[in-house]
Structure formats: C-alpha cells, structure tokens
Design a protein around this motif. Structure first.
Motif, PDB file in Angstrom:
ATOM      1  N   UNK A   1       0.814  -1.217   0.000  1.00 56.94           N
ATOM      2  CA  UNK A   1       0.000   0.000   0.000  1.00 56.94           C
ATOM      3  C   UNK A   1       0.850   1.270   0.000  1.00 56.94           C
ATOM      4  N   UNK A   2       1.966   1.216   0.699  1.00 55.39           N
ATOM      5  CA  UNK A   2       2.873   2.360   0.777  1.00 55.39           C
ATOM      6  C   UNK A   2       4.313   1.846   0.729  1.00 55.39           C
ATOM      7  N   UNK A   3       5.239   2.707   0.337  1.00 56.63           N
ATOM      8  CA  UNK A   3       6.660   2.374   0.438  1.00 56.63           C
ATOM      9  C   UNK A   3       7.335   3.382   1.358  1.00 56.63           C
ATOM     10  N   UNK A   4       8.308   2.886   2.118  1.00 56.49           N
ATOM     11  CA  UNK A   4       9.070   3.758   3.014  1.00 56.49           C
ATOM     12  C   UNK A   4      10.546   3.420   2.864  1.00 56.49           C
ATOM     13  N   UNK A   5      11.333   4.435   2.539  1.00 59.81           N
ATOM     14  CA  UNK A   5      12.775   4.271   2.369  1.00 59.81           C
ATOM     15  C   UNK A   5      13.513   5.123   3.393  1.00 59.81           C
ATOM     16  N   UNK A   6      13.935   4.541   4.491  1.00 62.51           N
ATOM     17  CA  UNK A   6      14.601   5.326   5.536  1.00 62.51           C
ATOM     18  C   UNK A   6      15.897   5.963   5.052  1.00 62.51           C
ATOM     19  N   UNK A   7      16.550   5.312   4.097  1.00 59.28           N
ATOM     20  CA  UNK A   7      17.747   5.875   3.469  1.00 59.28           C
ATOM     21  C   UNK A   7      17.832   5.328   2.043  1.00 59.28           C
ATOM     22  N   UNK A   8      18.725   5.899   1.274  1.00 61.74           N
ATOM     23  CA  UNK A   8      18.958   5.454  -0.108  1.00 61.74           C
ATOM     24  C   UNK A   8      20.392   4.955  -0.239  1.00 61.74           C
TER      25      UNK A   8
ATOM     26  N   UNK B   1      14.736  12.034  -3.876  1.00 59.36           N
ATOM     27  CA  UNK B   1      15.408  12.360  -2.620  1.00 59.36           C
ATOM     28  C   UNK B   1      16.217  13.627  -2.827  1.00 59.36           C
ATOM     29  N   UNK B   2      16.294  14.454  -1.790  1.00 54.53           N
ATOM     30  CA  UNK B   2      17.040  15.694  -1.890  1.00 54.53           C
ATOM     31  C   UNK B   2      18.545  15.469  -1.880  1.00 54.53           C
ATOM     32  N   UNK B   3      19.286  16.471  -2.357  1.00 57.34           N
ATOM     33  CA  UNK B   3      20.739  16.400  -2.301  1.00 57.34           C
ATOM     34  C   UNK B   3      21.405  15.910  -3.553  1.00 57.34           C
ATOM     35  N   UNK B   4      20.627  15.663  -4.609  1.00 61.53           N
ATOM     36  CA  UNK B   4      21.222  15.225  -5.856  1.00 61.53           C
ATOM     37  C   UNK B   4      21.406  13.726  -5.941  1.00 61.53           C
ATOM     38  N   UNK B   5      22.114  13.254  -6.970  1.00 56.12           N
ATOM     39  CA  UNK B   5      22.292  11.815  -7.192  1.00 56.12           C
ATOM     40  C   UNK B   5      22.928  11.102  -6.002  1.00 56.12           C
ATOM     41  N   UNK B   6      22.555   9.833  -5.835  1.00 54.45           N
ATOM     42  CA  UNK B   6      23.130   8.979  -4.792  1.00 54.45           C
ATOM     43  C   UNK B   6      23.991   7.927  -5.472  1.00 54.45           C
ATOM     44  N   UNK B   7      25.257   7.879  -5.108  1.00 53.49           N
ATOM     45  CA  UNK B   7      26.150   6.890  -5.696  1.00 53.49           C
ATOM     46  C   UNK B   7      25.883   5.512  -5.103  1.00 53.49           C
ATOM     47  N   UNK B   8      25.924   4.515  -5.972  1.00 51.93           N
ATOM     48  CA  UNK B   8      25.644   3.130  -5.593  1.00 51.93           C
ATOM     49  C   UNK B   8      26.966   2.379  -5.468  1.00 51.93           C
ATOM     50  N   UNK B   9      27.044   1.418  -4.569  1.00 50.19           N
ATOM     51  CA  UNK B   9      28.199   0.545  -4.554  1.00 50.19           C
ATOM     52  C   UNK B   9      28.892   0.451  -3.210  1.00 50.19           C
ATOM     53  N   UNK B  10      29.824  -0.492  -3.121  1.00 50.64           N
ATOM     54  CA  UNK B  10      30.563  -0.736  -1.889  1.00 50.64           C
ATOM     55  C   UNK B  10      31.403   0.493  -1.526  1.00 50.64           C
TER      56      UNK B  10
ATOM     57  N   UNK C   1      28.637   6.291   0.401  1.00 48.14           N
ATOM     58  CA  UNK C   1      27.786   6.727   1.504  1.00 48.14           C
ATOM     59  C   UNK C   1      26.321   6.473   1.202  1.00 48.14           C
ATOM     60  N   UNK C   2      25.606   5.947   2.197  1.00 46.48           N
ATOM     61  CA  UNK C   2      24.144   5.876   2.109  1.00 46.48           C
ATOM     62  C   UNK C   2      23.590   7.235   2.551  1.00 46.48           C
ATOM     63  N   UNK C   3      22.463   7.627   1.967  1.00 44.91           N
ATOM     64  CA  UNK C   3      21.891   8.934   2.307  1.00 44.91           C
ATOM     65  C   UNK C   3      20.572   8.756   3.044  1.00 44.91           C
ATOM     66  N   UNK C   4      20.540   9.276   4.257  1.00 43.40           N
ATOM     67  CA  UNK C   4      19.326   9.167   5.085  1.00 43.40           C
ATOM     68  C   UNK C   4      18.274  10.151   4.593  1.00 43.40           C
TER      69      UNK C   4
ATOM     70  N   UNK D   1      26.709  -1.845   5.425  1.00 46.50           N
ATOM     71  CA  UNK D   1      27.389  -0.562   5.230  1.00 46.50           C
ATOM     72  C   UNK D   1      26.571   0.626   5.706  1.00 46.50           C
ATOM     73  N   UNK D   2      25.423   0.355   6.303  1.00 44.65           N
ATOM     74  CA  UNK D   2      24.562   1.416   6.828  1.00 44.65           C
ATOM     75  C   UNK D   2      24.967   1.735   8.263  1.00 44.65           C
ATOM     76  N   UNK D   3      24.902   2.993   8.626  1.00 46.61           N
ATOM     77  CA  UNK D   3      25.155   3.416  10.003  1.00 46.61           C
ATOM     78  C   UNK D   3      24.201   2.644  10.927  1.00 46.61           C
ATOM     79  N   UNK D   4      24.713   1.839  11.871  1.00 43.79           N
ATOM     80  CA  UNK D   4      23.834   1.037  12.745  1.00 43.79           C
ATOM     81  C   UNK D   4      22.814   1.863  13.510  1.00 43.79           C
ATOM     82  N   UNK D   5      23.129   3.106  13.826  1.00 46.61           N
ATOM     83  CA  UNK D   5      22.176   3.935  14.570  1.00 46.61           C
ATOM     84  C   UNK D   5      20.927   4.236  13.740  1.00 46.61           C
ATOM     85  N   UNK D   6      21.069   4.262  12.408  1.00 46.75           N
ATOM     86  CA  UNK D   6      19.895   4.471  11.550  1.00 46.75           C
ATOM     87  C   UNK D   6      18.929   3.306  11.695  1.00 46.75           C
TER      88      UNK D   6
END
Length: 305
Positions: A8-15, A39-48, A51-54, A91-96
């Motif tokens: 019904x909905x999608x939720x992405x806590x980070x990208x 998502x704000x801030x421009x393109x998000x780079x993918x890969x090992x 940075x993941x973007x919250x 690779x995600x910040x555990x606190x997120x």
C-alpha cells in the motif's frame, strides 16, 4: 500511495545499496538514485564503500500518519520497507537501523514488509526484543535463481517471523523452492530496455509449487521492454493472493463471532459473505454436524475472544 501492487505504501529510511547477486544487474533503484529522483541532495552513488543517504525528518514522520489513519479506520496498511535500499545492509550506520526499529515498534497498525538480499545479516541486526517475531513485521528475501534459493531460503526459514515471504523477481531461470515455513511468494519478470527473458514455464512451475503447498501466490508481471503490454495474466487469470498474518486471522475470528452472535439472537440466515458461508458449510459437513450445531459451538468460542 505506491505503484508496487503488492503493498500500500513504500518507506525508504535511506537510499543506497551494493549489488550482491545477478538479480541486481538492472536495478531500478540504482537508476533512479543516479538521477537523484525522489530524494534531496542530488544523485546517490551506488556501490561498496559509497555513503548511504538518510531521508529527511519530515519523510520519517509519514509512517506515523499512516499508522494514525489505519487506527482510526480499523484497517491494516501494508508498507514495503525498503525499495531503494536494504535494511540489512552492513554498510549502513547502525544507529539508523536502531531509529528504524523504534519507528516500526511505534507503528503497530502497519504491516511492515521488509525484503532483503542479505538474509545472512538479519539475525544480528534484529532488535533485542524481537523474540518470536513482531506480529506486524513480515520478513522476506529475494530468490531470482536456484543458487539464491538454495542459499537464502534456509536462512530466512530459520528466523522467527509472523510472515516469511519470497520475492522471486526478476525470475532468471527455473527454480525449485523449499516452501516450508514460507507464507507468501511474489513472482515476476524483469522490465526495462535491458530486461532478461522470462520463460512462462518457469512462472507456471513456481505457481504450481505454491498451489501444491497451499502458499499464497502473487504474480506481479511478465515484464519485458513494455511491461504494460505484456500484462500480468497467467493462464487467463490474475494471481493476487496475500498471506493471512496474525492480525488478519484475529479480525476474521471476530467477524465470525459477530455473525454467529447475530444469527443466535435473531435466528435468521447467517449474514456473511459467500466465501465464509461456504467455509462454514464445508466444516459442518466434515465434522458431521448440522450448521446450527456448528454455529452454536462457534458462538460459545466467540464469547471467550
């Protein structure tokens, strides 16, 4: 709202994510992220190592609104978490992830559908009070081919959860599925300009395995370069089955109790839908009792709910 038909909905806590298996080769999420779509801030780079973007604080408050709406309407809202990342990405910040579990804990009117390609990380990343599984959280893993099915399904099946499900999408070859402990299967072909071919025999095999094991089956699409034209009908019909989680089963029992109560009070024909009426009739015949005797028994049980 979302275009994904099984939620019904999608939720992405980070990208952000990293490719881990053949199913990732033409990832729609990576393509969107590279364009900075959604998502704000421009393109998000993918890969090992990238940075993941919250997502924003305002965005994180949306599930709270959905939860309130669901509570007021006495409905369940399914939430796919997460289509643009993987909750169990190391690779995600555990606190997120701690923040995410706290949000999920607060939103108990939502059925959280968490799908991962990293089931080997699930156990270590669950909240400490997970126990036998939170009743409003569904855990799933992607199994695009036989190798991934053999590796990932046993790991998922060993983890306690209210609902365990498989996403057999994009289906890249024939698969034999061990469906013990699995409550739901989603299946579909890859879409887009570089879509890999989907053999109808592969889909029929998955459908037949689900039917044989009484596992709800959802066929999403044939895919291809023009997925709308290819459609989603399988042998002349659509397959849009869903599992019955703890909350759905409780609601059904309460509906039965209410219907039986009305019948007992008014001594009228049972005012229920056709599916439920047929179910009650079959059960009465199986137990060798009259419908009235069965209804009286159900009423006694209902008074104890």
């Amino acid at each position: 709202m979302t275009a994904i038909e099984w939620t019904d909905e999608t939720f992405n806590p980070w990208w952000g994510c990293t490719e881990v298996s053949p199913g990732c080769a033409h990832c729609y999420a990576e393509a969107l992220a590279q364009r900075g779509v959604g998502i704000g801030g421009g393109p998000v780079e993918w890969g090992r190592g990238k940075d993941r973007r919250r997502n924003s604080a305002d965005y994180w408050r949306e599930p709270l609104d959905w939860n309130t709406r669901a509570g007021r309407r006495n409905i369940r809202i399914k939430v796919f978490c997460a289509s643009m990342c993987d909750v169990f990405d190391a690779e995600v910040d555990p606190s997120w992830r701690v923040d995410l579990w706290e949000l999920v804990r607060r939103c108990r009117n939502l059925d959280w559908q968490i799908l991962t390609k990293r089931p080997e990380n699930i156990e270590a990343m669950l909240p400490p009070d997970w126990g036998d599984g939170w009743p409003h959280v569904w855990l799933g893993t992607s199994v695009e081919d036989q190798s991934r099915a053999d590796a990932r399904i046993p790991i998922l099946a060993a983890i306690p959860a209210a609902i365990r499900f498989l996403s057999v999408e994009p289906l890249l070859g024939p698969v034999s599925l061990d469906l013990r402990g699995i409550s739901w299967v989603i299946c579909g072909g890859e879409s887009g300009r570089s879509a890999r071919p989907l053999d109808p025999a592969w889909v029929l095999s998955v459908r037949d395995q689900c039917v044989k094991n009484k596992v709800p089956f959802f066929f999403k699409q044939w895919g291809g370069q023009n997925k709308k034209a290819a459609g989603k009908r399988l042998e002349g019909r659509t397959w849009r089955q869903f599992p019955k989680g703890p909350f759905q089963r409780v609601r059904r029992r309460k509906l039965i109790a209410a219907a039986v109560g009305r019948y007992a009070e008014k001594n009228e024909r049972l005012p229920v839908d056709r599916e439920l009426s047929e179910e009650l009739g079959k059960r009465a015949e199986l137990e060798g009792v009259s419908r009235r005797e069965l209804l009286d028994r159900l009423l006694r049980k209902a008074l104890q709910l």
